[in-house]
Design a protein around this motif. Structure first.
Motif, PDB file in Angstrom:
ATOM      1  N   PRO A 129       0.813  -1.235   0.000  1.00 41.40           N
ATOM      2  CA  PRO A 129       0.000   0.000   0.000  1.00 41.40           C
ATOM      3  C   PRO A 129       0.840   1.276   0.000  1.00 41.40           C
ATOM      4  O   PRO A 129       0.428   2.289  -0.579  1.00 41.40           O
ATOM      5  CB  PRO A 129      -0.820  -0.119   1.291  1.00 41.40           C
ATOM      6  N   LYS A 130       2.013   1.228   0.622  1.00 39.11           N
ATOM      7  CA  LYS A 130       2.899   2.401   0.634  1.00 39.11           C
ATOM      8  C   LYS A 130       3.485   2.640  -0.757  1.00 39.11           C
ATOM      9  O   LYS A 130       3.589   3.789  -1.210  1.00 39.11           O
ATOM     10  CB  LYS A 130       4.027   2.203   1.651  1.00 39.11           C
ATOM     11  N   LEU A 131       3.842   1.551  -1.433  1.00 36.19           N
ATOM     12  CA  LEU A 131       4.360   1.678  -2.793  1.00 36.19           C
ATOM     13  C   LEU A 131       3.259   2.150  -3.741  1.00 36.19           C
ATOM     14  O   LEU A 131       3.518   2.954  -4.647  1.00 36.19           O
ATOM     15  CB  LEU A 131       4.923   0.333  -3.273  1.00 36.19           C
ATOM     16  N   LYS A 132       2.059   1.673  -3.526  1.00 39.49           N
ATOM     17  CA  LYS A 132       0.929   2.101  -4.357  1.00 39.49           C
ATOM     18  C   LYS A 132       0.695   3.605  -4.229  1.00 39.49           C
ATOM     19  O   LYS A 132       0.440   4.297  -5.220  1.00 39.49           O
ATOM     20  CB  LYS A 132      -0.335   1.342  -3.947  1.00 39.49           C
ATOM     21  N   ALA A 133       0.809   4.120  -3.014  1.00 37.32           N
ATOM     22  CA  ALA A 133       0.632   5.564  -2.789  1.00 37.32           C
ATOM     23  C   ALA A 133       1.718   6.367  -3.497  1.00 37.32           C
ATOM     24  O   ALA A 133       1.462   7.439  -4.045  1.00 37.32           O
ATOM     25  CB  ALA A 133       0.637   5.858  -1.288  1.00 37.32           C
ATOM     26  N   ALA A 134       2.953   5.850  -3.493  1.00 36.23           N
ATOM     27  CA  ALA A 134       4.053   6.545  -4.175  1.00 36.23           C
ATOM     28  C   ALA A 134       3.842   6.530  -5.685  1.00 36.23           C
ATOM     29  O   ALA A 134       4.084   7.528  -6.373  1.00 36.23           O
ATOM     30  CB  ALA A 134       5.382   5.890  -3.816  1.00 36.23           C
ATOM     31  N   LEU A 135       3.360   5.413  -6.211  1.00 34.72           N
ATOM     32  CA  LEU A 135       3.138   5.291  -7.656  1.00 34.72           C
ATOM     33  C   LEU A 135       1.979   6.157  -8.130  1.00 34.72           C
ATOM     34  O   LEU A 135       1.921   6.550  -9.293  1.00 34.72           O
ATOM     35  CB  LEU A 135       2.871   3.826  -8.022  1.00 34.72           C
ATOM     36  N   ALA A 136       1.056   6.453  -7.228  1.00 35.55           N
ATOM     37  CA  ALA A 136      -0.099   7.285  -7.584  1.00 35.55           C
ATOM     38  C   ALA A 136       0.158   8.769  -7.349  1.00 35.55           C
ATOM     39  O   ALA A 136      -0.711   9.603  -7.636  1.00 35.55           O
ATOM     40  CB  ALA A 136      -1.320   6.841  -6.777  1.00 35.55           C
ATOM     41  N   HIS A 137       1.341   9.099  -6.844  1.00 28.94           N
ATOM     42  CA  HIS A 137       1.671  10.494  -6.530  1.00 28.94           C
ATOM     43  C   HIS A 137       1.822  11.313  -7.806  1.00 28.94           C
ATOM     44  O   HIS A 137       2.299  10.821  -8.835  1.00 28.94           O
ATOM     45  CB  HIS A 137       2.961  10.546  -5.716  1.00 28.94           C
ATOM     46  N   SER A 138       1.433  12.587  -7.746  1.00 27.85           N
ATOM     47  CA  SER A 138       1.508  13.461  -8.916  1.00 27.85           C
ATOM     48  C   SER A 138       2.938  13.874  -9.250  1.00 27.85           C
ATOM     49  O   SER A 138       3.237  14.223 -10.393  1.00 27.85           O
ATOM     50  CB  SER A 138       0.660  14.720  -8.690  1.00 27.85           C
ATOM     51  N   ASP A 139       3.825  13.823  -8.266  1.00 31.25           N
ATOM     52  CA  ASP A 139       5.221  14.200  -8.480  1.00 31.25           C
ATOM     53  C   ASP A 139       5.951  13.063  -9.210  1.00 31.25           C
ATOM     54  O   ASP A 139       5.971  11.924  -8.741  1.00 31.25           O
ATOM     55  CB  ASP A 139       5.891  14.480  -7.131  1.00 31.25           C
ATOM     56  N   ALA A 140       6.563  13.384 -10.342  1.00 26.99           N
ATOM     57  CA  ALA A 140       7.236  12.367 -11.149  1.00 26.99           C
ATOM     58  C   ALA A 140       8.404  11.725 -10.407  1.00 26.99           C
ATOM     59  O   ALA A 140       8.656  10.521 -10.558  1.00 26.99           O
ATOM     60  CB  ALA A 140       7.730  12.983 -12.459  1.00 26.99           C
ATOM     61  N   GLU A 141       9.119  12.490  -9.587  1.00 21.07           N
ATOM     62  CA  GLU A 141      10.247  11.933  -8.847  1.00 21.07           C
ATOM     63  C   GLU A 141       9.778  10.939  -7.793  1.00 21.07           C
ATOM     64  O   GLU A 141      10.426   9.919  -7.553  1.00 21.07           O
ATOM     65  CB  GLU A 141      11.056  13.056  -8.203  1.00 21.07           C
ATOM     66  N   VAL A 142       8.659  11.233  -7.160  1.00 23.53           N
ATOM     67  CA  VAL A 142       8.090  10.304  -6.184  1.00 23.53           C
ATOM     68  C   VAL A 142       7.674   9.017  -6.892  1.00 23.53           C
ATOM     69  O   VAL A 142       7.908   7.915  -6.392  1.00 23.53           O
ATOM     70  CB  VAL A 142       6.877  10.937  -5.467  1.00 23.53           C
ATOM     71  N   PHE A 143       7.045   9.160  -8.051  1.00 22.68           N
ATOM     72  CA  PHE A 143       6.649   7.985  -8.831  1.00 22.68           C
ATOM     73  C   PHE A 143       7.866   7.130  -9.168  1.00 22.68           C
ATOM     74  O   PHE A 143       7.829   5.897  -9.029  1.00 22.68           O
ATOM     75  CB  PHE A 143       5.946   8.423 -10.122  1.00 22.68           C
ATOM     76  N   GLU A 144       8.943   7.735  -9.598  1.00 26.42           N
ATOM     77  CA  GLU A 144      10.144   6.991  -9.964  1.00 26.42           C
ATOM     78  C   GLU A 144      10.737   6.264  -8.756  1.00 26.42           C
ATOM     79  O   GLU A 144      11.181   5.113  -8.876  1.00 26.42           O
ATOM     80  CB  GLU A 144      11.185   7.935 -10.576  1.00 26.42           C
ATOM     81  N   ARG A 145      10.730   6.909  -7.612  1.00 31.06           N
ATOM     82  CA  ARG A 145      11.241   6.246  -6.408  1.00 31.06           C
ATOM     83  C   ARG A 145      10.376   5.030  -6.060  1.00 31.06           C
ATOM     84  O   ARG A 145      10.892   3.979  -5.678  1.00 31.06           O
ATOM     85  CB  ARG A 145      11.272   7.222  -5.226  1.00 31.06           C
ATOM     86  N   GLY A 146       9.067   5.202  -6.189  1.00 29.97           N
ATOM     87  CA  GLY A 146       8.171   4.083  -5.915  1.00 29.97           C
ATOM     88  C   GLY A 146       8.375   2.943  -6.888  1.00 29.97           C
ATOM     89  O   GLY A 146       8.336   1.766  -6.503  1.00 29.97           O
ATOM     90  N   LEU A 147       8.622   3.267  -8.153  1.00 29.50           N
ATOM     91  CA  LEU A 147       8.834   2.246  -9.177  1.00 29.50           C
ATOM     92  C   LEU A 147      10.125   1.475  -8.922  1.00 29.50           C
ATOM     93  O   LEU A 147      10.154   0.238  -9.011  1.00 29.50           O
ATOM     94  CB  LEU A 147       8.862   2.906 -10.554  1.00 29.50           C
ATOM     95  N   HIS A 148      11.197   2.200  -8.618  1.00 25.82           N
ATOM     96  CA  HIS A 148      12.473   1.543  -8.306  1.00 25.82           C
ATOM     97  C   HIS A 148      12.333   0.646  -7.075  1.00 25.82           C
ATOM     98  O   HIS A 148      12.879  -0.467  -7.048  1.00 25.82           O
ATOM     99  CB  HIS A 148      13.561   2.591  -8.073  1.00 25.82           C
ATOM    100  N   ALA A 149      11.616   1.130  -6.084  1.00 24.46           N
ATOM    101  CA  ALA A 149      11.436   0.346  -4.853  1.00 24.46           C
ATOM    102  C   ALA A 149      10.634  -0.924  -5.129  1.00 24.46           C
ATOM    103  O   ALA A 149      10.920  -1.989  -4.562  1.00 24.46           O
ATOM    104  CB  ALA A 149      10.722   1.196  -3.800  1.00 24.46           C
ATOM    105  N   LEU A 150       9.632  -0.836  -6.000  1.00 26.93           N
ATOM    106  CA  LEU A 150       8.836  -2.013  -6.356  1.00 26.93           C
ATOM    107  C   LEU A 150       9.705  -3.068  -7.035  1.00 26.93           C
ATOM    108  O   LEU A 150       9.614  -4.264  -6.727  1.00 26.93           O
ATOM    109  CB  LEU A 150       7.692  -1.602  -7.275  1.00 26.93           C
ATOM    110  N   VAL A 151      10.563  -2.631  -7.958  1.00 26.30           N
ATOM    111  CA  VAL A 151      11.460  -3.561  -8.636  1.00 26.30           C
ATOM    112  C   VAL A 151      12.441  -4.181  -7.647  1.00 26.30           C
ATOM    113  O   VAL A 151      12.729  -5.385  -7.697  1.00 26.30           O
ATOM    114  CB  VAL A 151      12.219  -2.842  -9.775  1.00 26.30           C
ATOM    115  N   GLN A 152      12.955  -3.362  -6.732  1.00 24.77           N
ATOM    116  CA  GLN A 152      13.880  -3.881  -5.710  1.00 24.77           C
ATOM    117  C   GLN A 152      13.190  -4.921  -4.835  1.00 24.77           C
ATOM    118  O   GLN A 152      13.777  -5.971  -4.527  1.00 24.77           O
ATOM    119  CB  GLN A 152      14.396  -2.722  -4.861  1.00 24.77           C
ATOM    120  N   LEU A 153      11.960  -4.641  -4.452  1.00 28.11           N
ATOM    121  CA  LEU A 153      11.226  -5.592  -3.616  1.00 28.11           C
ATOM    122  C   LEU A 153      10.976  -6.894  -4.363  1.00 28.11           C
ATOM    123  O   LEU A 153      11.159  -7.983  -3.799  1.00 28.11           O
ATOM    124  CB  LEU A 153       9.893  -4.969  -3.189  1.00 28.11           C
ATOM    125  N   SER A 154      10.572  -6.791  -5.629  1.00 29.37           N
ATOM    126  CA  SER A 154      10.283  -8.005  -6.399  1.00 29.37           C
ATOM    127  C   SER A 154      11.540  -8.834  -6.630  1.00 29.37           C
ATOM    128  O   SER A 154      11.474 -10.062  -6.710  1.00 29.37           O
ATOM    129  CB  SER A 154       9.651  -7.637  -7.748  1.00 29.37           C
TER     130      SER A 154
END
Length: 237
Positions: free
Chosen positions: A150-175
């Protein structure tokens, strides 16, 4: 006294009375207008108004105005700090990351991915990454996946592109650490990725992330990705 004289006096008296009443009405009207103007016209701002805005309460608890991550960082619940190097920054841990309890630190760091202020952005991103790099990270992280997603989902839904990128990198790291354990939650994350695919600046980054998710999640992840993003091409085709 003659009748004509009496009538003349009465007429004069009536005229004076009318003039008096008219003057009283005019005075009342001017007073009301003045009061209305005073009530509606705002006074000029004072220099002190800028220094003491009414929306700020100097006696309020500063922690009440902070995010969850910022409050945890201020209370030293996050056992790492930003170390300013001469060339680049790095994290300095209070204790070796492999000895740190993942619960709830991994979830707090995932929460911090939505931060937009320094040093929170750096600490959350690097802390999440370095925590997942410890030797037995998989065993510690898999039970926490339902809390982290849910925390990663919130980052991916954020309007800030940098926040989205951090969430995306974190998702890949977790997987890359927990593998197929992400698959059960993947469909909840792909909506945000699908929307961002329209952004030319993020399209390649998202495509690379989807390929990594498929690689780590196996055939099951491909089915889920294709159900949400039909245009995705498998890495095995």
């Amino acid at each position: 006294m003659t009748v004509g004289s009496y009538v003349k006096r009465m007429s004069l008296s009536s005229s004076r009375e009318k003039s008096k009443i008219e003057a009283q009405r005019k005075k009342t009207s001017e007073s009301a207008t003045s009061n209305l103007t005073t009530a509606t016209v705002k006074p000029y701002p004072r220099p002190s108004d800028r220094l003491n805005p009414k929306t700020i309460n100097p006696f309020s608890d500063p922690l009440c105005q902070q995010s969850v991550f910022a409050a945890a960082y201020a209370k030293r619940e996050i056992p790492c700090r930003l170390f300013h190097g001469s060339v680049s920054h790095r994290l300095q841990w209070d204790q070796p990351p492999e000895t740190v309890c993942f619960d709830p630190l991994l979830t707090i760091l995932a929460e911090g991915l939505r931060e937009t202020r320094h040093p929170y952005t750096f600490v959350a991103k690097e802390g999440f990454k370095e925590l997942l790099e410890v030797e037995d990270a998989a065993d510690k992280a898999i039970p926490l996946v339902p809390k982290v997603i849910p925390k990663l989902k919130a980052a991916l839904a954020h309007s800030d592109a940098e926040v989205f990128e951090r969430g995306l990198h974190a998702l890949v790291q977790l997987s890359s650490v927990v593998g197929p354990a992400v698959n059960g939650h993947l469909k909840h994350l792909l909506t945000s990725l699908s929307k961002r695919l329209m952004d030319k600046k993020l399209k390649q980054l998202i495509t690379d992330a989807l390929q990594r998710l498929e690689q780590h999640g196996g055939k099951e992840s491909l089915v889920i990705i294709k159900s949400k993003i039909p245009t995705y091409c498998s890495i095995y085709t």
